[in-house]
Scaffold this active site. Structure first.
Site, PDB file in Angstrom:
ATOM      1  CG  ASP A  32      -6.399 -20.017  60.335  1.00  0.00           C
ATOM      2  OD1 ASP A  32      -6.243 -20.982  59.545  1.00  0.00           O
ATOM      3  OD2 ASP A  32      -6.811 -18.902  59.971  1.00  0.00           O
ATOM      4  CG  ASP A 217      -7.513 -15.972  57.439  1.00  0.00           C
ATOM      5  OD1 ASP A 217      -7.265 -16.522  56.348  1.00  0.00           O
ATOM      6  OD2 ASP A 217      -7.176 -16.467  58.538  1.00  0.00           O
TER       7      ASP A 217
HETATM    8  C1  LIG Z   1      -1.615 -22.419  57.644  1.00  0.00           C
HETATM    9  C2  LIG Z   1      -2.434 -21.355  57.015  1.00  0.00           C
HETATM   10  C3  LIG Z   1      -3.612 -20.788  57.521  1.00  0.00           C
HETATM   11  C4  LIG Z   1      -4.010 -19.835  56.578  1.00  0.00           C
HETATM   12  C5  LIG Z   1      -5.190 -18.911  56.625  1.00  0.00           C
HETATM   13  N1  LIG Z   1      -6.377 -19.475  57.098  1.00  0.00           N
HETATM   14  N2  LIG Z   1      -3.105 -19.856  55.580  1.00  0.00           N
HETATM   15  C6  LIG Z   1      -3.097 -19.040  54.375  1.00  0.00           C
HETATM   16  N3  LIG Z   1      -2.128 -20.786  55.843  1.00  0.00           N
END
Ligand SMILES: Cc1cc(CN)n(C)n1
Length: 328
Positions: A32, A217
């Site tokens: 992430d 992202d």
């Molecule tokens: C677990 C997780 C990671 C992200 C984006 N960084 N989101 C929206 N949810």
């Protein structure tokens, strides 16, 4: 050193899961670039919150507890987790951090319990937003970057099949043409950059505005743009509408979807229309759009829907961070 690891998409390309060796265990983590904590399901969790995930064994010989350190994190989608902190060896495709902060969960929200393909997250944003208290810990990339052949990592995300992340090198077989680099603003802890104009469909330039500041992202499934761009896009999708019950734009699954070209660093990157059919809504043979408005979030996110269309280089070789994109 360098690392190369497969990035395996979950259903509907919702997230990308990569094998990571922690001590003698292999866990499958959601990489992430929008967060900065490496956290894992662990033996410290109540069994009611675990549904087949692999649990990090905090009693293993190589795991050293960091006494007094705790963490708690919540994500833009409302999910969250919390726990305590260990140090252990972490190996991602050959790139090894001999003492990496491994955040062992004592509790996770239901979204993670039901995400049976993921044993946790590996954050690749900037360590300034790591959520460990009393002292923020470094991300895996920050821990290893000085030992990498080059201080960068790359993401090649594919639809419905394995892509890859590399650490320490650029894989020239993963892209065509040249890489366009643009400056990164990491003041909020993200891989932030500025995007320019956009064009819906191939026919000439019909964009009326620019997108502005955005983040790259890999942990966000969709692409979230300013309302004007999103409305301009769906005005070209017959039968599309905003569904408050579904929480976004939907359209007949048979709809023809235009491409979207976004200008970054002066280069136009084309996201094919197929990337914008995210998943069936489950009712009325309608599908949920991969492009949605950023109004609920407050900033523009170039998530997996965009990143699948490019080869992305997250680069700290220049002193100041920069991000590179190339067509693939
Ligand atoms: C677990 C997780 C990671 C992200 C984006 N960084 N989101 C929206 N949810």
């Amino acid at each position: 050193q360098t690392g190369t690891v497969a990035a395996n998409p979950e259903q509907y390309d919702q997230a990308y899961i990569c094998p990571v060796t922690i001590g003698s265990q292999t866990l499958h983590l959601d990489f992430d670039t929008g967060s900065s904590d490496l956290w894992v399901f662990s033996n410290l969790m109540p069994s009611s919150e675990v549904d087949g995930q692999t649990e990090f064994n905090t009693n293993s010989a190589g795991a050293t507890k960091k006494d007094g350190y705790t963490w708690s994190i919540s994500y833009g989608d409302g999910s969250g987790a919390s726990g305590v902190v260990y140090a252990d060896t972490v190996n991602v495709g050959g790139a090894t951090a001999t003492s990496q902060a491994v955040e062992a969960a004592t509790s996770v929200s239901s979204e993670f319990t039901s995400d049976t393909g993921s044993d946790g997250l590996l954050g690749l944003a900037f360590s300034s937003i790591n959520q460990v208290k009393p002292t923020p810990q470094t991300t895996f990339f920050d821990t290893v970057k000085s030992s990498l052949e080059a201080e960068l990592f790359t993401a090649d995300l594919q639809s419905n099949g394995p892509g890859s992340y590399t650490f320490g090198y650029i894989d020239s077989s993963k892209y065509t043409g040249s890489i366009t680099y643009t400056a990164v603003d990491n003041s909020q802890g993200f891989w932030g950059f500025t995007a320019g104009g956009y064009t819906v469909g191939g026919g000439g330039s019909n964009s009326t505005g620019t997108i502005g500041s955005a983040i790259a992202d890999t942990g966000t499934s969709l692409m979230y743009l300013p309302t004007a761009a999103v409305q301009s896009y769906y005005s070209q999708v017959s039968g599309s509408s905003y569904s408050s019950s579904q929480g976004g734009y939907i359209f007949p699954c048979s709809a023809s979807l235009p491409s979207l070209t976004v200008s970054i660093g002066g280069h136009g990157f084309v996201v094919p229309g197929s990337n914008f059919n995210y998943s069936p809504t489950g009712s009325g043979n309608t599908c949920f759009g991969g492009l949605q408005e950023n109004t609920g979030i407050g900033f523009t996110i170039f998530g997996d829907v965009f990143l699948r269309a490019v080869y992305a280089i997250f680069d700290e070789t220049q002193g100041s961070p920069r991000i590179g994109f190339a067509a693939q």
